[in-house]
Design an enzyme around this catalytic site. Sequence first.
Site, short mmCIF file in Angstrom:
data_model
loop_
_atom_site.label_atom_id
_atom_site.label_comp_id
_atom_site.label_asym_id
_atom_site.label_seq_id
_atom_site.Cartn_x
_atom_site.Cartn_y
_atom_site.Cartn_z
N PHE A 93 0.74 -1.24 0.06
CA PHE A 93 0.08 -0.02 -0.03
C PHE A 93 1.02 1.22 0.20
CE2 PHE A 93 -2.15 -3.15 3.02
CZ PHE A 93 -2.55 -3.71 2.05
N CYS A 94 1.85 1.26 -0.59
CA CYS A 94 2.90 2.54 -0.78
C CYS A 94 3.19 2.95 0.93
CB CYS A 94 2.25 3.60 -1.58
SG CYS A 94 2.18 2.97 -3.34
#
Length: 481
Positions: A393-394
């Site tokens: 998710f970054c």
Amino acid sequence: MSTAVLPRPAGPDAAGSAAPVGAAPAGTVPAHGPAADAPLLPVVGAGLTVPLVTGATVPYAQLDTAASTPALAAVAARVAEVLPLYASVHRGAGYLSQVSTALYESARDRIAAFVGARDSDVCVVTRNTTDALAVLAGCVPAGAGVLVLDAEHHADLLPWQRRGDATVLATPATAAETLARLRAELGAERYALLAVTGASNVTGEALPLAEVVALAHQSGTRVVVDGAQLVPHRRFSLADSGADWVAFSGHKLYAPFGAGALVGRRDWLDAGPAYLAGGGAVAEVTAAGARWLAAPHRHEGGSPNVLGAVALATACDALGALPDGALDAHERALRERLVAGLAGLPGVRVLRIWPDSGEPTGVVGFTVEGADPGLLAAYLSAEHGIGLRDGRFCAHPLLARLGVPGGALRASVGVGTTAADVDRLLAGLAAYLADGPSVAYAVVDGRWQPADDPRPLAALAGVDPGALARGAGCGGPAGHP
């Protein structure tokens, strides 16, 4: 390419029979109110059916709004209405140029109003949150220290690291300890800026923003809020919170037309170097140099995204017009239903950063013991028509801190989500735990997918099949960015 036929999960979790598509596992779903039974606002694509690997078709359950939201129906209608009027802005003498200029500048004002901008604040129209934070990073005075937690999305971590003058704090185990750590750090060192998330894109959690801003200002430190996961879910006001800037994205605010915004104090933006050197950002150019305009135009070089700004402003208007508490109630009903359902499934862990944080937004990160997140996401898509996110998710440092460096799953809800969507996810997870996948899955370019997928994915998308496989991005598994 590697291929594997995945067996039924081992152990007591594997017992039982699968729940039918569209039904929730018995005993796992609490009663719910009207706020969750229907969309809060109409969105484009509601009711869209998608093919399953079995040959059936089902309505698509969109549970990946934290990544990108569908367009509001009102946004799509407004863009269609404005499209015939589109022309060059700011410098055109033609009537449509004047209309487009008025549309663009009106959109700027409405975007600023949506986040409670003060009279002295400025709104720079950007591409997205990443772009907005990069604009500000280029304007922070040289040598000024920046403080940030390691729980941030990469968009609110990498720009400060790249400057070379950032201090990245390890996030303590509780919100109270985190506030104490920030207070101590801000008291011990001189920082020009504190960058903080308004809501985590992994868990939906946040620190008490007004308290964070107050303790930063006591030390003479300014605050920028990464509002990408905040403003689509909660009322937010720069004036009320005291924050100095907020950055957010249209594609997370039901306006996926390529615009975002940085709204806040003008002084650094007026003094900093132009973000994109080009026409529209200058007052005068000679062979020897240029005289730059003040913000916002200083940072909007080139032809601006008029339609994107109009779309974003329209989404802001629609969300802003909701009755007080309506959005909170809708998401609360959905999140509570989802978390309660997950708690009834064996081996499922809901991720939390702080046990003492306030009420999260409708973003739920979770893991399933013994299940590869990428495989499970592919299974839910191929066999149940559910779209959710897997990977990191970054937010790589945060996932490592939460003990899942290899990735997790994330379900996220929004104004178009209903209880039926949540129930589909719970039913799909129960079916996986009971029976496992019904077809073989393969890892192709780092992503799980059905080994023999009859769905017309590439033809439907109108792109080369290889391009689809290469699209893992920063949400991909541990071996990917």
